[in-house]
Design a protein around this motif. Sequence first.
Motif, short mmCIF file in Angstrom:
data_model
loop_
_atom_site.label_atom_id
_atom_site.label_comp_id
_atom_site.label_asym_id
_atom_site.label_seq_id
_atom_site.Cartn_x
_atom_site.Cartn_y
_atom_site.Cartn_z
N ASP A 141 0.82 -1.21 0.00
CA ASP A 141 0.00 0.00 0.00
C ASP A 141 0.86 1.26 0.00
O ASP A 141 0.44 2.31 -0.51
CB ASP A 141 -1.02 0.00 1.15
N GLN A 142 2.09 1.17 0.54
CA GLN A 142 2.98 2.32 0.50
C GLN A 142 3.30 2.75 -0.93
O GLN A 142 3.18 3.91 -1.30
CB GLN A 142 4.30 2.00 1.22
N SER A 223 -6.84 7.04 -1.89
CA SER A 223 -5.65 6.62 -1.13
C SER A 223 -5.67 5.12 -0.85
O SER A 223 -6.62 4.62 -0.23
CB SER A 223 -5.58 7.38 0.18
N PRO A 224 -4.61 4.40 -1.23
CA PRO A 224 -4.50 2.98 -0.88
C PRO A 224 -3.97 2.76 0.54
O PRO A 224 -4.03 1.64 1.05
CB PRO A 224 -3.50 2.43 -1.90
N LEU A 225 -3.42 3.83 1.19
CA LEU A 225 -2.73 3.64 2.47
C LEU A 225 -3.74 3.19 3.53
O LEU A 225 -4.79 3.80 3.72
CB LEU A 225 -2.05 4.94 2.89
N GLY A 226 -3.39 2.12 4.22
CA GLY A 226 -4.28 1.49 5.19
C GLY A 226 -4.77 0.15 4.71
O GLY A 226 -5.38 -0.62 5.48
N SER A 227 -4.51 -0.16 3.42
CA SER A 227 -4.93 -1.45 2.88
C SER A 227 -3.98 -2.57 3.27
O SER A 227 -4.31 -3.75 3.10
CB SER A 227 -5.02 -1.38 1.35
N GLY A 228 -2.79 -2.20 3.79
CA GLY A 228 -1.82 -3.21 4.18
C GLY A 228 -1.34 -4.00 2.98
O GLY A 228 -1.26 -3.48 1.86
N ALA A 229 -1.04 -5.26 3.20
CA ALA A 229 -0.57 -6.10 2.11
C ALA A 229 -1.68 -6.37 1.10
O ALA A 229 -1.45 -6.37 -0.10
CB ALA A 229 -0.02 -7.41 2.65
N ALA A 252 -9.40 4.04 -0.34
CA ALA A 252 -9.85 2.99 -1.25
C ALA A 252 -10.91 2.13 -0.57
O ALA A 252 -10.73 1.72 0.59
CB ALA A 252 -8.67 2.13 -1.69
N PRO A 253 -12.02 1.82 -1.25
CA PRO A 253 -13.10 1.05 -0.63
C PRO A 253 -12.84 -0.45 -0.58
O PRO A 253 -13.55 -1.18 0.13
CB PRO A 253 -14.30 1.35 -1.53
N ASN A 254 -11.83 -0.94 -1.32
CA ASN A 254 -11.53 -2.37 -1.34
C ASN A 254 -10.02 -2.53 -1.24
O ASN A 254 -9.29 -2.11 -2.15
CB ASN A 254 -12.07 -3.01 -2.62
#
Length: 498
Positions: A141-142, A223-229, A252-254
Amino acid sequence: MTRAPAPGHGGMASTRTHSAEKKRNSVTKAPTRLWGGRFEGGPSDALARLSVSVQFDWRLAPYDLMGSRAHARVLNRAGLLTDDELERMIGALDDLEAACRSGEFRPAVADEDVHTALERGLLERLGALGGKLRAGRSRNDQVATDLRLYLRDHARQIVSRLVELETALIAQAEHNLGVAAPGMTHLQHAQPVLFSHQLLAHVQPLTRDIDRLRDWDKRAAISPLGSGALAGSSLPLDPQATAAELGFDAAAPNSMDAVADRDFVAEFLFAAALIGVHLSRLGEEVCLWASQEFRWIEMDDTYATGSSIMPQKKNPDVAELARGKAGRLIGHLVGLLTTLKGLPLTYNRDLQEDKEGAFDAVETLLLVLPAMSGLIATMRVNTERLETSAPDGFALATDLAELLVRRGVAFRDAHEVVGHLVVWCQVNDKDFDDLTDDELAKVSPHLTPDVREVLNVQGALASRKAYGGTAPDRVREQIAALRAQVNDHASWAADSEA
């Protein structure tokens, strides 16, 4: 959107002082790896060489540090960092950013990627506390977040450069308003147009390019940050707060799609490729206009080159290079789409290939656009040559046919009459201006002496007054409308950059 400060050039430093090398050696004897716990030994040299990406993704450093500050604050709000730890963490990240900007901190040979290098720098400053920042996030996600930040930032820089080219073309159109030129189809003389109209025809696609980037930016503002791996995190984090701090519209919702999605890169590369195509078309026309056969323009010496053997030459290198770079930009788009087409969810290491093409597309446009703007702004238009050649090739034939239509002749018949007149002129080595009343009547009774009212360039131009036409009044309206659009484009880029 907050612009990140530049981290310096993207590659490894080619020369280093002895003291800096000594310091680096002292902190990199045990390489920083973000994934080594499960392994008893390090990667082979071949794998390490294949995996390393820091030589090109280092330019993401300022964006990664932006994300790290936002993530640290989310960890603090979740109770995973104390206020004191947060203060120390932010201070260390600020110090690391300053060191990156000055070149004091650079990636080491053992650093796999930008994330590894920056974690090493943080550990050097904070020790074990630096390791707390990794909680709740992954390189997956980074890097997706960093690349979105980078492209959104640089899309605005590209828009600023496009505005400069739009402005240069409009200024030339205003300066040469009223100058007639041969309008062409199939590279053959077709109908007279205002040269300003042709210049503005190159502004129109640039406005669409900017609109396309602005529209792209709305979809990239996730933003993808918070989605983890791939599955999100069990920690009490707040991805929406992180998104807001980083200038995104939403999280990001998914989480699976967030780390796998590279639509935003592919779409950006399409926009870049199409800009390249538009620059190439303009470049091709400049090459033609500057040729001895056309002689429509004279390039300024500062935007032309000469020949190493032929002293008389003045070459349109800027236009030619703009034309050539289009293939490079198209190639990046095709390459990424080919990489993406067979990937299963979610993250795969293939996605490392998304960056070099995107970085190169940005750098290519930021290199070409200022040169093209300068070329257009400084070129001198040969108005006499243009106006002399505007009616060549019986370019007023359509105007004559349309005059007959206005008098009740079916266009099919009018087309035949004027076609016969052109053939008669060619056989007798005459132009429309040379014809006598008897010669006109000999071709057709429809060709009365008063048809000469449309057999002049200015009359033909004035008659093209439908919306979007080349009549002077319509071109003035087009200039005014484009000026308003360009001002809006410039404001969007400036507001976003601020």
